[in-house]
Structures are given as C-alpha cells and as structure tokens.
Design a protein around this motif. Sequence first.
Motif, PDB file in Angstrom:
ATOM      1  N   THR A  20       0.861  -1.178   0.000  1.00 13.98           N
ATOM      2  CA  THR A  20       0.000   0.000   0.000  1.00 13.98           C
ATOM      3  C   THR A  20       0.899   1.230   0.000  1.00 13.98           C
ATOM      4  OG1 THR A  20      -0.098   0.189   2.412  1.00 13.98           O
ATOM      5  CG2 THR A  20      -1.775  -1.206   1.343  1.00 13.98           C
ATOM      6  N   GLU A  21       0.340   2.373  -0.302  1.00 13.89           N
ATOM      7  CA  GLU A  21       1.116   3.606  -0.300  1.00 13.89           C
ATOM      8  C   GLU A  21       1.709   3.868   1.080  1.00 13.89           C
ATOM      9  OE1 GLU A  21      -1.735   3.201  -1.903  1.00 13.89           O
ATOM     10  OE2 GLU A  21      -1.386   3.914  -3.933  1.00 13.89           O
ATOM     11  N   ASP A  22       0.898   3.680   2.122  1.00 11.14           N
ATOM     12  CA  ASP A  22       1.378   3.910   3.486  1.00 11.14           C
ATOM     13  C   ASP A  22       2.523   2.973   3.850  1.00 11.14           C
ATOM     14  OD1 ASP A  22      -0.478   5.929   3.848  1.00 11.14           O
ATOM     15  OD2 ASP A  22      -1.957   4.598   4.783  1.00 11.14           O
ATOM     16  N   LEU A  23       2.428   1.726   3.426  1.00  7.67           N
ATOM     17  CA  LEU A  23       3.469   0.747   3.724  1.00  7.67           C
ATOM     18  C   LEU A  23       4.766   1.105   3.010  1.00  7.67           C
ATOM     19  CD1 LEU A  23       4.148  -1.845   5.225  1.00  7.67           C
ATOM     20  CD2 LEU A  23       3.313  -3.116   3.259  1.00  7.67           C
ATOM     21  N   VAL A  24       4.676   1.545   1.771  1.00  5.74           N
ATOM     22  CA  VAL A  24       5.876   1.933   1.024  1.00  5.74           C
ATOM     23  C   VAL A  24       6.548   3.129   1.700  1.00  5.74           C
ATOM     24  CG1 VAL A  24       6.732   2.858  -1.165  1.00  5.74           C
ATOM     25  CG2 VAL A  24       5.079   0.994  -1.170  1.00  5.74           C
ATOM     26  N   ILE A  25       5.770   4.103   2.115  1.00  2.90           N
ATOM     27  CA  ILE A  25       6.328   5.271   2.801  1.00  2.90           C
ATOM     28  C   ILE A  25       6.989   4.847   4.101  1.00  2.90           C
ATOM     29  CG2 ILE A  25       5.716   7.422   3.962  1.00  2.90           C
ATOM     30  CD1 ILE A  25       3.536   7.747   1.726  1.00  2.90           C
ATOM     31  N   GLN A  26       6.355   3.957   4.847  1.00  2.00           N
ATOM     32  CA  GLN A  26       6.920   3.459   6.101  1.00  2.00           C
ATOM     33  C   GLN A  26       8.233   2.720   5.850  1.00  2.00           C
ATOM     34  OE1 GLN A  26       6.094   3.983   9.241  1.00  2.00           O
ATOM     35  NE2 GLN A  26       7.722   2.666   9.974  1.00  2.00           N
ATOM     36  N   MET A  27       8.272   1.878   4.828  1.00  2.00           N
ATOM     37  CA  MET A  27       9.498   1.135   4.518  1.00  2.00           C
ATOM     38  C   MET A  27      10.621   2.092   4.129  1.00  2.00           C
ATOM     39  SD  MET A  27       8.316  -2.358   2.593  1.00  2.00           S
ATOM     40  CE  MET A  27       7.640  -1.505   1.181  1.00  2.00           C
ATOM     41  N   PHE A  38      17.173  -4.307   2.921  1.00  2.00           N
ATOM     42  CA  PHE A  38      16.061  -4.785   2.099  1.00  2.00           C
ATOM     43  C   PHE A  38      15.650  -6.188   2.530  1.00  2.00           C
ATOM     44  CE2 PHE A  38      17.722  -2.006  -1.603  1.00  2.00           C
ATOM     45  CZ  PHE A  38      17.048  -0.909  -1.100  1.00  2.00           C
ATOM     46  N   ILE A  39      16.622  -6.999   2.906  1.00  2.00           N
ATOM     47  CA  ILE A  39      16.319  -8.367   3.340  1.00  2.00           C
ATOM     48  C   ILE A  39      15.503  -8.353   4.623  1.00  2.00           C
ATOM     49  CG2 ILE A  39      17.348 -10.528   4.156  1.00  2.00           C
ATOM     50  CD1 ILE A  39      19.667  -9.957   2.197  1.00  2.00           C
ATOM     51  N   THR A  40      15.871  -7.486   5.569  1.00  2.00           N
ATOM     52  CA  THR A  40      15.117  -7.373   6.820  1.00  2.00           C
ATOM     53  C   THR A  40      13.685  -6.942   6.540  1.00  2.00           C
ATOM     54  OG1 THR A  40      17.154  -6.709   7.950  1.00  2.00           O
ATOM     55  CG2 THR A  40      15.079  -6.289   9.092  1.00  2.00           C
ATOM     56  N   LEU A  41      13.518  -5.938   5.686  1.00  2.00           N
ATOM     57  CA  LEU A  41      12.174  -5.474   5.337  1.00  2.00           C
ATOM     58  C   LEU A  41      11.399  -6.572   4.621  1.00  2.00           C
ATOM     59  CD1 LEU A  41      13.002  -1.858   4.105  1.00  2.00           C
ATOM     60  CD2 LEU A  41      11.792  -2.486   6.199  1.00  2.00           C
ATOM     61  N   SER A  42      12.075  -7.307   3.766  1.00  2.00           N
ATOM     62  CA  SER A  42      11.442  -8.402   3.043  1.00  2.00           C
ATOM     63  C   SER A  42      10.892  -9.455   3.998  1.00  2.00           C
ATOM     64  CB  SER A  42      12.457  -9.032   2.085  1.00  2.00           C
ATOM     65  OG  SER A  42      11.945 -10.183   1.496  1.00  2.00           O
ATOM     66  N   GLU A  43      11.685  -9.834   4.973  1.00  2.00           N
ATOM     67  CA  GLU A  43      11.245 -10.821   5.959  1.00  2.00           C
ATOM     68  C   GLU A  43      10.125 -10.279   6.831  1.00  2.00           C
ATOM     69  OE1 GLU A  43      14.952 -11.655   7.861  1.00  2.00           O
ATOM     70  OE2 GLU A  43      15.608 -13.016   6.263  1.00  2.00           O
ATOM     71  N   ARG A  44      10.210  -9.018   7.201  1.00  2.00           N
ATOM     72  CA  ARG A  44       9.208  -8.404   8.070  1.00  2.00           C
ATOM     73  C   ARG A  44       7.841  -8.318   7.396  1.00  2.00           C
ATOM     74  NH1 ARG A  44      11.207  -2.958  10.295  1.00  2.00           N
ATOM     75  NH2 ARG A  44      12.579  -4.408  11.360  1.00  2.00           N
ATOM     76  N   TYR A  45       7.825  -7.959   6.113  1.00  2.00           N
ATOM     77  CA  TYR A  45       6.561  -7.722   5.422  1.00  2.00           C
ATOM     78  C   TYR A  45       6.141  -8.863   4.491  1.00  2.00           C
ATOM     79  CZ  TYR A  45       7.112  -3.031   7.243  1.00  2.00           C
ATOM     80  OH  TYR A  45       7.254  -1.958   8.079  1.00  2.00           O
ATOM     81  N   GLY A  46       6.995  -9.883   4.344  1.00  2.00           N
ATOM     82  CA  GLY A  46       6.636 -11.034   3.530  1.00  2.00           C
ATOM     83  C   GLY A  46       6.575 -10.744   2.038  1.00  2.00           C
ATOM     84  N   ILE A  47       7.461  -9.865   1.579  1.00  2.00           N
ATOM     85  CA  ILE A  47       7.507  -9.468   0.176  1.00  2.00           C
ATOM     86  C   ILE A  47       8.944  -9.643  -0.298  1.00  2.00           C
ATOM     87  CG2 ILE A  47       7.151  -7.536  -1.419  1.00  2.00           C
ATOM     88  CD1 ILE A  47       5.080  -6.532   0.668  1.00  2.00           C
ATOM     89  N   GLY A  48       9.143 -10.015  -1.542  1.00  2.00           N
ATOM     90  CA  GLY A  48      10.479 -10.254  -2.077  1.00  2.00           C
ATOM     91  C   GLY A  48      11.398  -9.050  -1.936  1.00  2.00           C
ATOM     92  N   ALA A  68       6.332  10.961   0.595  1.00  2.00           N
ATOM     93  CA  ALA A  68       7.362  10.603   1.552  1.00  2.00           C
ATOM     94  C   ALA A  68       8.240  11.806   1.879  1.00  2.00           C
ATOM     95  CB  ALA A  68       8.220   9.468   1.006  1.00  2.00           C
ATOM     96  N   LEU A  69       8.496  12.638   0.887  1.00  2.00           N
ATOM     97  CA  LEU A  69       9.338  13.811   1.108  1.00  2.00           C
ATOM     98  C   LEU A  69       8.633  14.881   1.948  1.00  2.00           C
ATOM     99  CD1 LEU A  69      10.939  14.158  -2.436  1.00  2.00           C
ATOM    100  CD2 LEU A  69      12.022  13.275  -0.362  1.00  2.00           C
ATOM    101  N   THR A  70       7.347  15.023   1.765  1.00  2.00           N
ATOM    102  CA  THR A  70       6.615  16.059   2.491  1.00  2.00           C
ATOM    103  C   THR A  70       6.328  15.664   3.935  1.00  2.00           C
ATOM    104  OG1 THR A  70       4.488  15.216   1.700  1.00  2.00           O
ATOM    105  CG2 THR A  70       5.501  16.990   0.432  1.00  2.00           C
ATOM    106  N   GLU A  71       6.436  14.385   4.273  1.00  2.00           N
ATOM    107  CA  GLU A  71       6.171  13.935   5.638  1.00  2.00           C
ATOM    108  C   GLU A  71       7.374  14.038   6.540  1.00  2.00           C
ATOM    109  OE1 GLU A  71       4.386  10.129   5.987  1.00  2.00           O
ATOM    110  OE2 GLU A  71       2.724  10.627   4.676  1.00  2.00           O
ATOM    111  N   LYS A  72       8.549  14.374   6.021  1.00  2.00           N
ATOM    112  CA  LYS A  72       9.763  14.421   6.833  1.00  2.00           C
ATOM    113  C   LYS A  72       9.719  15.488   7.857  1.00  2.00           C
ATOM    114  CE  LYS A  72      13.088  12.230   3.901  1.00  2.00           C
ATOM    115  NZ  LYS A  72      14.325  12.331   3.203  1.00  2.00           N
TER     116      LYS A  72
END
Length: 72
Positions: A20-27, A38-48, A68-72
């Motif tokens: 989702t958009e929110d998940l991508v921004i969080q990652m 990337f491997i840690t995020l992959s394992e955490r979210y179950g995505i390649g 993502a840039l405007t939320e900083k």
Amino acid sequence: MYTHPESRPQGSRNGFSKLTEDLVIQMRKEYASGNVTFITLSERYGIGRHAIGKAVRGDTWKHTLEAALTEK
C-alpha cells in the motif's frame, strides 16, 4: 488489447498489489534510518527483497515519492 500505461491502476488500486502507499512510505523511512536492509524489510513484510528494493529506491511506486518527502 492494448491499455495505455497511464490508464492502468497505480499502487494499491492495482488488484494484484501486495503493498500500500502507506506501507511503502513506512518502509522508506525505516530504510533511511540505516537500521534495516532490504532483506530485513522483506522478511518483516513477507515481500520479495527485489520488490522492496525497487519500491524503496523509487523505481516503482513513484507516485509516493512526493508524499514521503513532504512527511519528513
């Protein structure tokens, strides 16, 4: 049948999307902190890891880069 790329659903509006958009921004935020790979995020979210890498770098999910840039 040809469908123009701009008329295809982007992001979570695509029925096959696992992200989702929110998940991508969080990652992106997690990766930017330098504490995860990337491997840690992959394992955490179950995505390649390649899909995670492309989303975090902005190769895919480009429409979330500005958010993502405007939320900083």
